[in-house]
Design a protein around this motif. Structure first.
Motif: not given
Length: 379
Positions: A148-154
Motif C-alpha cells: 500500500l505504501a509503495k502504491g501510494i508513492r507510485y
C-alpha cells in the motif's frame, strides 16, 4: 508485525434467466439500477465537469481494462502483491471500483452499462492486494512488500490527481503503519487527493480503520437508498462524508456485472467527485477539495457533524458549487490544521513500522449478474 493482504469479497447468490438476453437489454437494466446517479445529482454536475484531464489511481486488486464499460480508460501500473494472477479471480473488485469512478458505459450513446461519477477521467491501476478466495493468497510472501505504501508513492510520482483506496484493516490487524502514513503525506505534498472506505464492521467491532484514519485521507461511509447510514458502515470521528453504498451495480470481470454493498463503493464515488472538482479546478489543494466535498454535503447532521454521517451525504453538484466559491479570487480559504483525520495512536506507529496493514477490499457482494458473450444465457 507481518501482514498479508486480505480482501473481503463474498458472492452469495447467482441470478440467471432461462432464455438468452440481448446485451443491450442487460446494459439498460444495469444503467437503470444505478440509483446513485440521482442521489449524487450527477446529470446536473456533468454540465460543469466530467473529470476530463484527471488521473485517478485505483489501489486495489487490479483493474480489467477489457470490460466494455472501461474501454480506453485504464492504464496498467505495477503489481506490488508479489503474487501471480489467478484465473477468474484477478481484478474483480478493482474493476468494480474503477467502473464507479470512471465507467463510460457502452452501446448507442453509451446509454447502457455502468457510468462512473467522472466518466471523462482516466484510471491508473495499481495492484496492492488479492481477491477474496484467491488460492495464491496462502503463497503470498508475508507483508506483500509494503504494497500500500509503495502504491501510494507510485501513484503520486506518476501524476495521479486522486488516489482511491477501497481498502481497510483486517485479519486482526487494525493499527496503522508509519510507512503508509508517510506515503500519504508524500502524496498530499504532491497535490493528490486520497480517498478511502471507512470500513464494514460498523455493526460489530466498529474498529478504527486504515488507510481511512490516516491524516489527510478522506474517509467515506455508506448510506442506503433512503440516505440512512448503512448498518455495516463504520462510525468514527475521522469520517468525512457518506455516499451510496447499498444495492450498487458495478462492472465485473470481462463481460459481467455485480450488485453489492459496502463502503468500498461509497469511497469510489467520492473519489469520482474529487476528480470532478480537480478537473474544474486543477490547482485546488487536497485539503480544499475535501472542504468542498464536505461543504457540499446534504442531509447534514443537526450538530453539523456526527460519527455516523460525518458532514453529511456527498453531493457532486453541490460539491462543485462549493469548489467554485472556494476558488473565487476573493474567497477566504480555510486553513488546514495539522490533521484532517485522527491518525494512528503513537504507540501503534512504532509497533508496525516493519509491517504492512492487512487490507480488506470492503465490498460485500450480494447478487451477481453475468452476461455471457455472443448472446448466451445470463447466468
Amino acid at each position: 508485525m507481518n501482514r498479508v493482504l486480505v480482501p473481503l469479497l463474498m458472492a452469495t447468490l447467482v441470478v440467471g434467466v432461462a432464455a438468452p438476453v440481448a446485451s443491450d437489454d442487460v446494459g439498460e437494466v444495469v444503467r437503470a439500477g444505478q440509483w446513485q446517479l440521482g442521489a449524487l445529482r450527477l446529470p446536473e454536475a456533468w454540465r460543469e465537469s466530467k473529470g476530463a484531464g484527471v488521473l485517478v489511481a485505483v489501489l486495489d486488486t487490479g483493474v480489467n481494462g477489457r470490460h466494455q464499460d472501461l474501454a480506453g480508460v485504464v492504464s496498467q501500473g505495477p503489481d506490488l502483491t508479489g503474487a501471480a494472477r489467478s484465473a477468474g479471480l484477478w481484478g474483480r473488485h478493482g474493476t468494480a471500483m474503477a467502473s464507479l469512478i470512471a465507467g463510460r458505459g457502452h452501446g448507442d450513446g453509451h446509454k447502457g452499462g455502468v457510468i462512473g461519477v467522472a466518466p471523462a477521467a482516466k484510471v491508473l491501476s495499481i495492484r496492492v492486494t488479492l481477491e477474496n478466495g484467491d488460492p495464491l493468497r496462502a503463497q503470498q510472501r508475508s507483508g506483500g512488500g509494503n504494497a500500500l505504501a509503495k502504491g501510494i508513492r507510485y501513484a503520486a510520482d506518476h501524476g495521479a490527481d486522486v488516489i482511491s483506496m477501497s481498502l481497510g484493516g483486517g485479519s486482526g490487524a487494525w493499527e496503522g503503519s508509519a510507512d503508509e502514513e508517510e506515503a500519504v503525506q508524500y502524496a498530499i505534498g504532491k497535490g493528490a487527493v486520497l480517498v478511502a472506505s471507512s470500513g464494514n464492521d460498523g455493526d460489530a467491532g466498529n474498529r478504527k480503520n486504515f488507510p481511512a484514519a490516516y491524516p489527510g485521507v478522506i474517509a467515506v461511509g455508506a448510506v442506503d437508498r433512503r440516505l440512512r447510514v448503512a448498518r455495516f458502515s463504520n462510525r468514527q470521528d475521522y469520517l468525512s462524508v457518506v455516499a451510496p453504498g447499498t444495492e450498487i451495480v458495478t462492472a465485473d470481470g470481462d463481460d459481467a456485472y455485480v450488485v453489492g454493498e459496502g463502503t468500498s463503493s461509497a469511497a469510489a464515488m467520492v473519489a469520482g467527485i474529487a476528480a470532478l472538482i480537480k478537473s474544474a479546478h486543477p490547482g485546488m489543494s487536497p485539503y480544499h477539495v475535501r472542504t468542498a466535498i464536505e461543504l457540499g454535503a446534504r442531509k447534514r447532521p443537526a450538530a453539523g457533524y456526527s460519527r455516523a454521517y460525518g458532514h453529511g451525504v456527498a453531493n457532486a453538484l453541490l460539491a462543485l458549487r462549493a469548489a467554485d466559491r472556494l476558488d473565487a479570487p476573493a474567497a477566504p480559504l480555510p486553513r488546514p490544521g495539522p490533521y484532517f483525520g485522527a491518525g494512528p495512536e503513537p504507540s501503534s506507529r512504532a509497533h508496525v513500522v516493519a509491517g504492512l496493514l492487512a487490507l480488506v477490499a470492503v465490498m460485500s457482494v450480494r447478487v451477481v449478474m453475468t452476461r455471457q458473450r455472443r448472446g448466451r444465457d445470463l447466468t
